[in-house]
Design a protein around this motif. Structure first.
Motif, PDB file in Angstrom:
ATOM      1  N   ARG A 259      -6.069   9.640  -5.807  1.00 12.67           N
ATOM      2  CA  ARG A 259      -7.215   8.748  -5.966  1.00 12.67           C
ATOM      3  C   ARG A 259      -7.007   7.375  -5.328  1.00 12.67           C
ATOM      4  NH1 ARG A 259      -9.042   9.778 -12.306  1.00 12.67           N
ATOM      5  NH2 ARG A 259      -8.671  12.048 -12.335  1.00 12.67           N
TER       6      ARG A 259
ATOM      7  N   ASN B 212       0.820  -1.204   0.000  1.00 13.45           N
ATOM      8  CA  ASN B 212       0.000   0.000   0.000  1.00 13.45           C
ATOM      9  C   ASN B 212       0.860   1.262   0.000  1.00 13.45           C
ATOM     10  OD1 ASN B 212      -2.620  -1.072  -0.099  1.00 13.45           O
ATOM     11  ND2 ASN B 212      -2.639  -1.458   2.105  1.00 13.45           N
TER      12      ASN B 212
ATOM     13  N   GLU C 216      -6.849   4.254  -2.881  1.00 10.26           N
ATOM     14  CA  GLU C 216      -7.485   3.709  -1.691  1.00 10.26           C
ATOM     15  C   GLU C 216      -6.740   2.437  -1.302  1.00 10.26           C
ATOM     16  OE1 GLU C 216     -11.626   3.080  -2.113  1.00 10.26           O
ATOM     17  OE2 GLU C 216     -12.070   5.160  -2.712  1.00 10.26           O
TER      18      GLU C 216
ATOM     19  N   GLN D  59     -11.724  -4.824   2.650  1.00  6.16           N
ATOM     20  CA  GLN D  59     -12.164  -4.122   1.443  1.00  6.16           C
ATOM     21  C   GLN D  59     -12.401  -5.111   0.313  1.00  6.16           C
ATOM     22  OE1 GLN D  59      -9.496  -3.756  -1.142  1.00  6.16           O
ATOM     23  NE2 GLN D  59     -10.899  -2.848  -2.639  1.00  6.16           N
TER      24      GLN D  59
END
Length: 639
Positions: A522, A184, A524, A530
């Protein structure tokens, strides 16, 4: 006479000429040239008028301007576009201008700190420039702890960063798998580069195939797809010819991701084993509406550094079947190296330039010049001399010590096409139009007005002699950087930068090719929660998953009630105890790429043992022996 497409992206004023004396109504005029436009097919002797950096008139009438170029017996073509230029410093840009390249961008290594990168080059660059955000640099930040600050986190400086990353003995960016948080963090860095206007995501996964998992690569492409932007990559298995890691397997990974994401994709230098399979898939995908393409360069050798995994003995000798003393050329030594020398350089000077020959390319090049949408990109390397020192604008061309593809890749294509009767319009498409078209379709507005010779298009123009244009660069010392001949004039944004085969110093009309900066990113972060929320149904309660329950140490053959392990003739794969499987990453797990599942014993073992076990089973089976016990086979045979 004019091309059929007359779309003007900005207000243009065309002054009608009277029948009397000609007025100087244009900044620049190009007279009597063979004007060729790959998009419309326009091909005619005509005059071209240029104002304010734009083509404003294409006509057979007489016209005049403040500057005049006589293009008699020459082709007036769109400026060549190169998407793999790593030498984006004054010397490298100058060298490529002599090869007709008006737009020079790095879509492979890319950069970090995108806003600073562009700002440092604005108004100081002779050709148009642009970059992607580099996955390799993002991984260096996370896995090697490098700060990577400032406007020059890009080629040609990245070799220095690779050395710094390896100071602790581990190339973290190359070999370390990311856990979920690290993945991430890397994606967030890529997203920030895109927010700042990067043209897409650039990946050198071919140099990090052990470190970048398939899901991390998918996530990187997803980050680019969030903006509708391209991913450009040196794919995972380039240039392997061995199953199960054939070169096309690496292309399949990226192509699959691009198609399911509906995102653009460029594959770098698809000019080795399996190129035909990749190009077939590319053409079929484009026929279905996908904006995907690949590039090639017209040389029988590639270039990299001694530390590259693709040149290591396991791949170069065992997979490719090549000998170092016949295929690895050192431009500083001006000769081929022995295996011992190669191993010494790979350990002590991993960033040193190596030129690697691929004999089959001699034949393949004759095919590449005929493949539609196969874009020419030189993969030009940084301008260094034989001591590894960076060259500046005033350095003699003879001082360059590196791969000649940095100097003559576009002229050599024109020569090869001429010698093999390839239509010149087709070759111009490979050199300019197809790259511009695909990038324009990817949303890069600066490219949908380039790669064409039409009224209302940017005046990036290359003028060349179709009969005599040729490369002069070669692999020999002192000739690596000799500029091409037969390309006397080059204009960038309507400004003459090359005149009578001389690059004009301190003329910097190059424009930035980039996306607008966005206020907010943008990205996530990914998570198991998720993923489940997106790809499973909600039953209103908690449910266990296999990923939560399965542990690696449960993959053995012992029954649950067994208190003692059975003794097998074969050695079972040693797996870490109680290592829970992770959804998105699997760090420090067994590398089972060399192990095979034995069909007799149901365990992983070497390929040789697995094949031997199966052969022995067949022998027993064919003799109709009853009561066959494979575990007792060895004792029964007295082995």
């Amino acid at each position: 006479m004019k091309p059929t497409k007359l779309l003007f992206p900005m207000a243009l004023t065309t002054v009608m000429l009277s029948h009397g004396a000609l007025a100087e109504n244009f900044d620049v005029v190009i007279l009597n040239g063979r004007v060729m436009d790959p998009e419309t097919g326009f091909d005619q002797i005509a005059n071209v008028g240029i104002n304010n950096g734009w083509i404003t008139e294409i006509t057979t009438d007489d016209i005049a301007g403040l500057e005049i170029i006589d293009a008699t017996d020459h082709v007036v073509a769109p400026g060549f576009i190169d998407l793999e230029q790593h030498g984006l410093r004054p010397f490298g840009i100058k060298l490529n201008l002599r090869d007709g390249v008006t737009t020079q961008m790095d879509f492979e290594v890319g950069a970090l700190n995108i806003a600073e990168w562009y700002a440092a080059r604005e108004g100081k660059t002779q050709a148009n420039f642009g970059t992607v955000v580099g996955q390799e640099f993002a991984r260096m930040r996370i896995h090697d702890g490098l700060a990577l600050e400032g406007p020059n986190v890009s080629m040609p400086f990245f070799f220095d960063y690779r050395v710094e990353a390896a100071e602790d003995g581990v190339d973290g960016w190359s070999v370390t798998r990311s856990d979920l948080d690290q993945m991430n963090a890397i994606s967030a860095i890529l997203d920030e580069g895109l927010r700042q206007g990067a043209l897409g995501v650039g990946s050198t996964i071919g140099y990090a195939r052990e470190g970048i998992t398939t899901y991390e690569m998918f996530e990187a492409q997803k980050v680019a797809a969030n903006y509708g932007r391209l991913t450009a990559a040196h794919h995972r298995f380039h240039p392997s010819a061995s199953t199960p890691i054939e070169t096309a397997t690496g292309a399949n990974e990226l192509l699959t991701n691009a198609m399911v994401l509906g995102a653009p994709l460029q594959l770098h230098h698809t000019n080795d084993y399996g190129w035909w399979e990749i190009e077939e898939k590319m053409q079929l995908a484009r026929a279905q509406g996908h904006n995907v393409w690949s590039t090639w360069y017209p040389w029988t050798a590639g270039s990299g550094n001694y530390g590259a995994t693709i040149l290591a003995p396991d791949n170069w000798e065992n997979s490719m079947g090549y000998k170092y003393e016949e295929t690895i050329f050192d431009p500083q030594l001006d000769r081929y190296v022995t295996k011992e020398e190669f191993l010494d350089f790979s350990e002590n000077e991993p960033g040193r330039t190596a030129i690697a020959f691929s004999p089959p390319r001699e034949e393949w090049i004759q095919d590449w010049i005929k493949v539609p949408n196969f874009v020419i990109s030189a993969d030009g390397m940084p301008g260094l001399n034989e001591k590894g020192e960076r060259l500046d604008w005033d350095s003699p061309f003879e001082d360059y010590a590196g791969h000649p593809r940095s100097a003559g890749s576009h002229a050599i294509v024109l020569r090869l096409a001429r010698e093999n009767d390839v239509p010149l319009m087709f070759t111009l498409s490979q050199l300019s139009y197809w790259a511009a078209k695909q990038l324009g379709d990817a949303g890069i507005t600066g490219m949908d007005v380039r790669g064409r010779i039409q009224e209302g298009m940017v005046a990036d123009i290359t003028i060349f002699d179709p009969v005599n244009v040729t490369e002069n660069a070669s692999y020999s010392k002192g000739k690596n950087g000799l500029p091409s001949t037969g390309i006397p004039h080059v204009l960038v944004n309507g400004v003459i930068v090359v005149s009578d085969s001389k690059v004009l110093k301190d003329v910097n009309p190059g424009q930035a090719i980039r996306f607008p900066v966005e206020e907010k990113g943008r990205f996530e972060p990914s998570s198991k929660k998720q993923w489940l929320r997106t790809f499973t149904i909600d039953t209103g309660g908690a449910r266990p998953t296999l990923h939560d329950d399965i542990l690696d140490d449960q993959s053995s053959l012992e029954s649950p009630k067994s208190t003692e392990p059975k003794t097998y003739r074969v050695t079972k794969a040693k797996l870490p105890a109680k290592a829970p499987q992770d959804w998105f990453a699997q760090p420090e797990m067994l590398n089972d790429s060399e192990l095979f599942l034995c069909r007799v014993h149901g365990v992983y073992e070497s390929k040789a043992n697995a094949q031997k076990d199966w052969a022995e089973t067949l022998v027993v089976s064919n003799t109709q022996t009853s009561g066959y016990d494979p575990l007792a086979l060895q004792g029964a045979q007295g082995n």
